[in-house]
Write a protein that holds these residues in place. Structure first.
Motif, PDB file in Angstrom:
ATOM      1  N   SER A  73       0.808  -1.225   0.000  1.00 36.79           N
ATOM      2  CA  SER A  73       0.000   0.000   0.000  1.00 36.79           C
ATOM      3  C   SER A  73       0.836   1.268   0.000  1.00 36.79           C
ATOM      4  O   SER A  73       0.367   2.323  -0.431  1.00 36.79           O
ATOM      5  N   CYS A  91       0.572   0.758  -6.169  1.00 39.77           N
ATOM      6  CA  CYS A  91      -0.466  -0.112  -5.612  1.00 39.77           C
ATOM      7  C   CYS A  91      -1.718  -0.062  -6.476  1.00 39.77           C
ATOM      8  O   CYS A  91      -2.236  -1.100  -6.910  1.00 39.77           O
ATOM      9  N   ALA A  92      -2.190   1.147  -6.746  1.00 41.25           N
ATOM     10  CA  ALA A  92      -3.391   1.297  -7.571  1.00 41.25           C
ATOM     11  C   ALA A  92      -3.141   0.853  -9.009  1.00 41.25           C
ATOM     12  O   ALA A  92      -3.994   0.199  -9.634  1.00 41.25           O
ATOM     13  N   GLU A  93      -1.958   1.163  -9.546  1.00 44.24           N
ATOM     14  CA  GLU A  93      -1.669   0.820 -10.935  1.00 44.24           C
ATOM     15  C   GLU A  93      -1.501  -0.681 -11.134  1.00 44.24           C
ATOM     16  O   GLU A  93      -1.874  -1.220 -12.184  1.00 44.24           O
ATOM     17  N   SER A 162      -6.156  -1.254   1.247  1.00 47.13           N
ATOM     18  CA  SER A 162      -5.709  -1.238  -0.152  1.00 47.13           C
ATOM     19  C   SER A 162      -4.680  -2.308  -0.486  1.00 47.13           C
ATOM     20  O   SER A 162      -4.379  -2.546  -1.658  1.00 47.13           O
TER      21      SER A 162
END
Length: 426
Positions: A73, A91-93, A162
């Motif tokens: 995260s 993390c999001a990608e 996340s």
């Protein structure tokens, strides 16, 4: 897309009568781990001609393909540093990339558990660090944490929603496919044997013939310091290989873990401690520990390369680490050799796991950059070897000298970061 000059019309080395010209590219990337591949992927997306050179017969053979497969995260890392900035974005990608390409992953969240009173201030510091990095986290008491992990034991915890899990080897292989689809080339089984910087390009000498790159990026992982020296640069650090071993759980013990359970890390070390992970295949493992590997690619106690081991043991930085942390090191060795010692570490958070529940589940080797004074480099580290017109110009080499965890999570933004350091145009 910029042409690769394979016909020798621009910047290529004449091959002699009847011999082909040396192939030339806007960018040559040395290293087929996830960071090198992400860099090449970013370059093909920018319209550059690219070649990736990897000495192993397959991609992601070392750090990328032998880790806990956690999508981090960005909770742990000092605000403002590369790790904090790039891991949070990564993390999001990483999740988005897996969704786009139908790769296995799961956003399961994790608990970071304090099991002793002395860890509570460190847990609070982690929460503040997470907030500074923009990472959602929630402080839980000993009862609230059991909503997420009923069998965990602790005084308090942070819930970090996340965090996830994936298969980084699968991501790396997909990146390789996309590089080739975008017009790039991936050359496996070709060891780099030398570099020659010139005003307009760099000659990359390999066991399969020379390649020319207007710019070169070296993502050599466990060999990155050696490759920097080979290129005539002073890396200023030495890679010390730390082996991290994993213990698989029996079916009974696996039922005690829903997702990810982490300890509060020791701030003296860049390692996050032995954690329990339910992987995308449903199996649960705990680890890694951190023992000195007897070779750069020393995945077990039987793999010993005397010259490499001697080089590590006589390095001033390693000597200083041993003097300061020998008790910690002995404990790690004990946990490596004894299931009972390993299970005591796990039982701090999961008291119902027994030594009989554990079995060997592979290992990875972390390429940890260490300074001569014994400092373990705690952030990603880049070294620019300028061309005639400065860093990022034609004839330059950029070395990635420290990219352990969370580099796999952060790989896609790291690739763009590297491309930005080179300059967007070739």
């Amino acid at each position: 897309m910029a042409g690769s000059d394979r016909d020798g019309s621009t910047g290529s080395v004449p091959g002699g009568v009847g011999l082909p010209a040396t192939p030339s590219y806007d960018l040559v990337v040395v290293g087929g781990g996830i960071v090198g591949l992400a860099t090449a992927y970013a370059a093909t997306g920018a319209g550059l001609s690219v070649a990736v050179v990897e000495r192993e017969p397959r991609l992601a053979n070392h750090q990328t393909g032998n880790n806990s497969n956690v999508i981090h995260s960005g909770l742990y890392y000092a605000p403002g540093g590369y790790k904090a900035r790039l891991a949070v974005a990564g993390c999001a990608e990483t999740v988005a990339f897996c969704r786009e390409h139908d790769l296995p992953h799961r956003v399961c969240g994790k608990l970071v558990v304090a099991t002793e009173p002395a860890e509570l201030p460190r847990l609070d510091a982690l929460a503040r660090r997470g907030e500074a990095n923009g990472v959602e986290n929630h402080r839980l008491d000993e009862h609230e944490m059991k909503v997420y992990e009923p069998d965990v034991r602790g005084l308090a915890a942070l819930w970090v929603p996340s965090t996830g899990i994936c298969d980084y080897r699968a991501i790396a292989e997909k990146l390789g496919e996309l590089i080739e689809k975008g017009g790039g080339e991936v050359h496996l089984g070709r060891a780099v044997t030398g570099f020659a910087r010139r005003p307009s390009d760099v000659v990359v000498r390999t066991s399969g013939g020379d390649l020319l790159g207007k710019r070169v990026v070296v993502c050599g992982g466990l060999r990155c310091d050696e490759l920097a020296t080979l290129a005539g640069a002073d890396p200023g650090v030495r890679i010390v290989p730390f082996r991290g071993e994993y213990s698989g759980f029996s079916e009974r013990a696996a039922s005690l873990v829903r997702g990810l359970i982490y300890p509060v890390p020791d701030p003296e070390f860049p390692f996050l401690g032995v954690h329990a992970t339910r992987g995308i295949d449903g199996h649960v493992h705990a680890g890694p520990n951190a023992v000195l590997a007897m070779a750069r690619e020393g995945y077990d106690w039987r793999t010993v390369r005397p010259a490499e081991l001697l080089g590590t043991l006589t390095y001033p930085g390693m000597i200083r680490i041993a003097r300061r942390h020998w008790r910690y090191g002995l404990g790690e060795v004990q946990r490596s050799l004894s299931r009972k010692a390993m299970v005591r570490q796990i039982q701090r958070m999961l008291p119902d796991v027994t030594a009989e529940d554990l079995h060997p589940a592979g290992a990875g080797v972390r390429a940890q950059a260490v300074k001569p004074d014994g400092t373990l480099v705690d952030d990603f580290l880049f070294l620019d070897q300028p061309g005639p017109d400065g860093a990022g110009a034609a004839g330059s080499i950029l070395h990635v000298l420290n990219a352990p965890s969370p580099a796999a999570t952060a790989a896609l933004p790291i690739g763009r970061e590297i491309l930005g350091r080179l300059g967007a145009a070739a």
